[in-house]
Design a protein around this motif. Structure first.
Motif, mmCIF file in Angstrom:
data_model
loop_
_atom_site.group_PDB
_atom_site.id
_atom_site.type_symbol
_atom_site.label_atom_id
_atom_site.label_comp_id
_atom_site.label_asym_id
_atom_site.label_seq_id
_atom_site.Cartn_x
_atom_site.Cartn_y
_atom_site.Cartn_z
ATOM 1 N N PRO A 1 133.687 36.008 86.765
ATOM 2 C CA PRO A 1 132.835 36.474 87.585
ATOM 3 C C PRO A 1 131.513 36.569 87.154
ATOM 4 O O PRO A 1 131.342 36.317 86.017
ATOM 5 C CB PRO A 1 133.627 38.188 87.267
ATOM 6 C CG PRO A 1 134.470 37.819 85.967
ATOM 7 C CD PRO A 1 134.197 36.370 85.373
ATOM 8 N N ALA A 2 130.577 37.147 87.763
ATOM 9 C CA ALA A 2 129.180 36.983 87.433
ATOM 10 C C ALA A 2 128.923 38.119 86.514
ATOM 11 O O ALA A 2 129.271 39.132 86.845
ATOM 12 C CB ALA A 2 128.463 36.948 88.857
ATOM 13 N N LEU A 3 128.235 37.832 85.311
ATOM 14 C CA LEU A 3 127.929 39.115 84.444
ATOM 15 C C LEU A 3 126.452 39.114 84.259
ATOM 16 O O LEU A 3 125.866 38.068 84.635
ATOM 17 C CB LEU A 3 128.482 38.563 83.028
ATOM 18 C CG LEU A 3 130.091 39.023 82.864
ATOM 19 C CD1 LEU A 3 130.302 38.713 81.123
ATOM 20 C CD2 LEU A 3 130.195 40.478 82.868
ATOM 21 N N PRO A 4 126.114 40.320 83.852
ATOM 22 C CA PRO A 4 124.625 40.469 83.988
ATOM 23 C C PRO A 4 124.199 39.487 82.630
ATOM 24 O O PRO A 4 125.049 39.162 81.702
ATOM 25 C CB PRO A 4 124.466 41.903 83.098
ATOM 26 C CG PRO A 4 125.554 42.603 83.739
ATOM 27 C CD PRO A 4 126.614 41.403 83.927
ATOM 28 N N ALA A 5 123.008 39.320 82.585
ATOM 29 C CA ALA A 5 122.341 38.433 81.722
ATOM 30 C C ALA A 5 122.682 39.088 80.259
ATOM 31 O O ALA A 5 122.377 40.155 79.962
ATOM 32 C CB ALA A 5 120.778 38.117 81.848
ATOM 33 N N GLY A 6 122.909 37.853 79.315
ATOM 34 C CA GLY A 6 123.031 38.189 77.996
ATOM 35 C C GLY A 6 124.418 38.800 77.590
ATOM 36 O O GLY A 6 124.722 38.802 76.403
ATOM 37 N N PHE A 7 125.285 38.911 78.457
ATOM 38 C CA PHE A 7 126.716 39.273 78.135
ATOM 39 C C PHE A 7 127.404 38.165 77.923
ATOM 40 O O PHE A 7 127.460 36.954 78.724
ATOM 41 C CB PHE A 7 127.431 40.259 79.656
ATOM 42 C CG PHE A 7 126.509 41.374 79.702
ATOM 43 C CD1 PHE A 7 125.340 41.924 79.572
ATOM 44 C CD2 PHE A 7 127.642 42.508 79.197
ATOM 45 C CE1 PHE A 7 124.971 43.176 79.673
ATOM 46 C CE2 PHE A 7 127.346 43.903 79.308
ATOM 47 C CZ PHE A 7 125.961 44.288 79.451
ATOM 48 N N GLU A 8 128.305 38.427 77.159
ATOM 49 C CA GLU A 8 129.357 37.100 76.802
ATOM 50 C C GLU A 8 130.456 37.470 77.062
ATOM 51 O O GLU A 8 131.210 38.648 76.612
ATOM 52 C CB GLU A 8 129.191 36.554 75.200
ATOM 53 C CG GLU A 8 127.768 36.182 74.753
ATOM 54 C CD GLU A 8 127.662 36.058 73.188
ATOM 55 O OE1 GLU A 8 128.902 36.445 72.640
ATOM 56 O OE2 GLU A 8 126.567 36.026 72.744
ATOM 57 N N LEU A 9 131.439 36.712 77.866
ATOM 58 C CA LEU A 9 132.681 37.004 78.323
ATOM 59 C C LEU A 9 133.696 36.360 77.225
ATOM 60 O O LEU A 9 133.752 35.099 76.949
ATOM 61 C CB LEU A 9 133.050 36.667 79.505
ATOM 62 C CG LEU A 9 134.427 36.765 80.087
ATOM 63 C CD1 LEU A 9 134.383 38.255 80.261
ATOM 64 C CD2 LEU A 9 134.451 36.048 81.618
ATOM 65 N N ASP A 10 134.609 37.352 76.825
ATOM 66 C CA ASP A 10 135.643 36.830 75.984
ATOM 67 C C ASP A 10 137.085 36.544 76.567
ATOM 68 O O ASP A 10 137.542 35.507 76.371
ATOM 69 C CB ASP A 10 135.708 37.817 74.696
ATOM 70 C CG ASP A 10 137.068 37.250 73.770
ATOM 71 O OD1 ASP A 10 137.258 36.120 73.703
ATOM 72 O OD2 ASP A 10 137.810 38.229 73.292
ATOM 73 N N ARG A 11 137.406 37.576 77.289
ATOM 74 C CA ARG A 11 138.718 37.423 78.000
ATOM 75 C C ARG A 11 138.727 38.544 79.000
ATOM 76 O O ARG A 11 137.919 39.472 78.928
ATOM 77 C CB ARG A 11 139.957 37.641 77.135
ATOM 78 C CG ARG A 11 139.914 39.028 76.426
ATOM 79 C CD ARG A 11 140.929 38.970 75.281
ATOM 80 N NE ARG A 11 140.775 40.425 74.827
ATOM 81 C CZ ARG A 11 141.645 41.505 75.067
ATOM 82 N NH1 ARG A 11 142.684 41.127 75.921
ATOM 83 N NH2 ARG A 11 141.577 42.441 74.351
ATOM 84 N N THR A 12 139.506 38.251 79.933
ATOM 85 C CA THR A 12 139.637 39.255 81.163
ATOM 86 C C THR A 12 140.816 39.973 81.194
ATOM 87 O O THR A 12 141.872 39.211 80.705
ATOM 88 C CB THR A 12 139.330 38.699 82.398
ATOM 89 O OG1 THR A 12 140.406 37.920 83.005
ATOM 90 C CG2 THR A 12 138.064 38.018 82.416
#
Lengths: 166, 166
Positions: free
Chosen positions: A134-145
């Motif tokens: 999914p699209a995340l705000p800038a600067g965010f890092e996705l690890d797991r959902t």
DNA sequence: ATTCAAATGCTACAATGTTGCATCAAAAGC
DNA sequence: GCTTTTGATGCAACATTGTAGCATTTGAAT
């Protein structure tokens, strides 16, 4: 709550206890991560591997007791902490303000969970994959959902109990 | 944990305190559900309506204190219980074994949440809709889906702290 | 067998939430 | 406006879940 379990019964074998192990050996797993191979860790891993759904700290403790293994609460917490830290297990925030634990699967095998808001039971939905990008705000890092479906499980649904969102 | 808040400061206005209310009046909401209109409930609803992210019990308590409203922990728990029971608010299981609360939106406005595993902050991702109709085993009833993305928020990501899955 | 850090098992504590009960007050009746 | 009544509150005591500190034990390296 969901405590129909026989408390500290030393003889009964709970239904999530190990039956067979088509999983990587607990010993190897531990050693591969540079940890000491202890009874507690082995038993915890085997219990989690055999489980059909994420287990609470309490349920794991009961399994250890059933296997006649040391039973100190703190030790178990630390064993679980270590497993999570090593990426062998993962925590999921089941309701009831208590963590639940399951063996961490690699990317491909991620699955959703179903949480019965009536009996508190949590189970794995192997067929439902978790959404991925999914699209995340800038600067965010996705690890797991984490995808959790809330509702009533088959047992509770049949009994048609009225219930809150709790 | 995430407690930079000024404890029981009676003067400071936290950033999630009510500024304006483009929401249904708290009084009307309460009355429509047949409950008594009390200071506590009004303040809790207004606090939740003004919040930009799901609030912990603790944060709501601080907002009440800032508004010079009775501050008993139990009363707040019960007010929140009632709101959840009535479907006005909903609980979400933020990690840290504490509930978080937000106003319950109707079907169309459901959104996902982002949980920063480093600072514990939870925020709403309005743009990311929660998945809707996955296949469930027979007999299961779906009430709602909860999608939580785990990772590092912009602030924590920048600081590049090493962190566990916790 | 010896060594030594990693794990364990206490005890004590912190945080979060719940129960019971006496008191207060919102809103209904007079 | 005054009284009544039941829902809501406030307090104290408790339950559950998780952490911290530290002495002791034990895995595994030598």
């Amino acid at each position: 709550m969901l405590h129909q379990k026989p408390a500290h019964d030393q003889t009964a074998m709970p239904d999530y206890a190990p039956h067979s192990h088509p999983h990587p050996s607990a010993r190897d797993l531990i050693a591969a991560h540079g940890g000491r191979v202890t009874r507690t860790r082995i038993a915890v891993i085997e219990t989690l591997q055999a489980a059909q759904h994420p287990l609470s700290h309490d349920e794991i403790g009961a399994a250890l007791a059933a296997a006649d293994i040391a039973h100190d609460r703190v030790t178990l917490y630390r064993a679980l902490d270590w497993l999570v830290e090593q990426g062998i297990a993962q925590r999921i925030a089941g309701g009831e303000r208590a963590w639940r634990f399951e063996i961490r699967h690699d990317g491909a095998h991620r699955h959703a969970h179903f949480h019965c808001d009536r009996c508190g039971q949590i189970l794995c939905l192997e067929e439902v994959p978790t959404e991925t990008s999914p699209a995340l705000p800038a600067g965010f890092e996705l690890d797991r959902t984490e995808l959790v479906l809330h509702g009533a499980c088959a047992d509770c649904g049949r009994q048609g109990a009225k219930a809150g969102t709790r």
